[in-house]
Design a protein around this motif. Structure first.
Motif, short mmCIF file in Angstrom:
data_model
loop_
_atom_site.label_atom_id
_atom_site.label_comp_id
_atom_site.label_asym_id
_atom_site.label_seq_id
_atom_site.Cartn_x
_atom_site.Cartn_y
_atom_site.Cartn_z
N MET A 1 48.31 43.45 46.50
CA MET A 1 47.04 43.74 45.80
C MET A 1 46.93 42.69 44.79
O MET A 1 45.80 42.53 44.40
CB MET A 1 47.05 44.90 45.21
N THR A 2 48.21 42.15 44.14
CA THR A 2 48.18 41.15 43.05
C THR A 2 47.02 40.03 43.14
O THR A 2 46.17 39.79 42.29
CB THR A 2 49.17 40.82 42.68
N PRO A 3 47.07 39.34 44.28
CA PRO A 3 46.36 38.39 44.62
C PRO A 3 44.75 38.65 44.57
O PRO A 3 43.84 37.85 44.17
CB PRO A 3 46.81 37.56 45.82
N LEU A 4 44.36 39.76 45.13
CA LEU A 4 43.11 40.37 45.35
C LEU A 4 42.53 40.54 43.99
O LEU A 4 41.52 40.44 43.52
CB LEU A 4 42.93 41.29 46.42
N LEU A 5 43.51 41.06 43.27
CA LEU A 5 43.16 41.80 41.59
C LEU A 5 42.81 40.54 40.91
O LEU A 5 41.84 40.38 40.40
CB LEU A 5 44.38 42.56 41.35
N LEU A 6 43.67 39.55 40.94
CA LEU A 6 43.37 38.23 40.22
C LEU A 6 41.94 37.57 40.84
O LEU A 6 41.35 37.10 39.80
CB LEU A 6 44.52 37.02 40.36
N GLN A 7 41.82 37.66 42.15
CA GLN A 7 40.44 36.95 42.32
C GLN A 7 39.50 37.87 41.87
O GLN A 7 38.43 37.28 41.71
CB GLN A 7 40.49 37.15 44.10
N ARG A 8 39.35 39.25 41.94
CA ARG A 8 38.19 40.14 41.43
C ARG A 8 38.35 39.87 39.62
O ARG A 8 37.06 39.67 39.18
CB ARG A 8 38.83 41.52 41.60
N LEU A 9 39.18 39.48 39.31
CA LEU A 9 39.19 39.04 37.60
C LEU A 9 38.55 37.96 37.40
O LEU A 9 37.56 37.78 36.60
CB LEU A 9 40.72 39.48 36.96
N ASP A 10 38.94 36.89 38.16
CA ASP A 10 38.13 35.83 38.32
C ASP A 10 36.78 35.77 38.57
O ASP A 10 36.18 35.08 37.81
CB ASP A 10 39.11 34.72 39.02
N GLN A 11 36.43 36.63 39.53
CA GLN A 11 35.29 36.79 39.90
C GLN A 11 34.32 37.35 38.87
O GLN A 11 33.17 36.87 38.34
CB GLN A 11 35.01 37.49 41.00
N LEU A 12 34.84 38.46 38.13
CA LEU A 12 34.31 38.96 37.01
C LEU A 12 33.95 37.94 35.74
O LEU A 12 32.80 37.77 35.38
CB LEU A 12 35.10 40.16 36.50
N GLU A 13 34.83 37.15 35.50
CA GLU A 13 34.67 36.27 34.53
C GLU A 13 33.63 35.27 35.03
O GLU A 13 32.94 34.70 34.00
CB GLU A 13 36.19 35.41 34.14
#
Length: 107
Positions: A1-13
């Protein structure tokens, strides 16, 4: 989940930056020290995303600490963000996708 979570956080930013919600000046230390959920008494909802949620999630990942369970922020933002907020639909979609990572984790 960590890579996808980082991707979502980057997307949000990126969404926040694209719609001019990203701030260059942090809130005061006392505003960040609020004990209210989402810092309701001291921060605007999008400030909370930038200055609390995103950095704390990234810090947990970097430190390899356990991630929160039963995590859901989209329902709050569905109510807290005015429909006239620039990027409203995209922000809610991104937050819903972020929440889904945690519901999938527990199911």
């Amino acid at each position: 989940m960590t890579p996808l979570l980082l991707q979502r956080l980057d997307q949000l930013e990126m969404l926040m930056r694209d719609h001019q919600h990203w701030q260059t000046t942090p809130p005061s230390a006392s505003a960040l020290a609020s004990s209210q959920p989402f810092c309701l008494d001291t921060l605007e909802p999008l400030e909370w995303l930038q200055w609390v949620l995103i950095p704390r999630m990234r810090a947990l990942i970097a430190a390899r600490q356990p991630l929160p369970q039963n995590f859901a922020v989209a329902p709050y933002f569905e109510v807290a963000l005015a429909s006239s907020t620039p990027g409203h639909a995209a922000l809610l979609r991104c937050l819903t996708q972020l929440d889904a990572l945690f519901s999938d984790e527990t199911s």
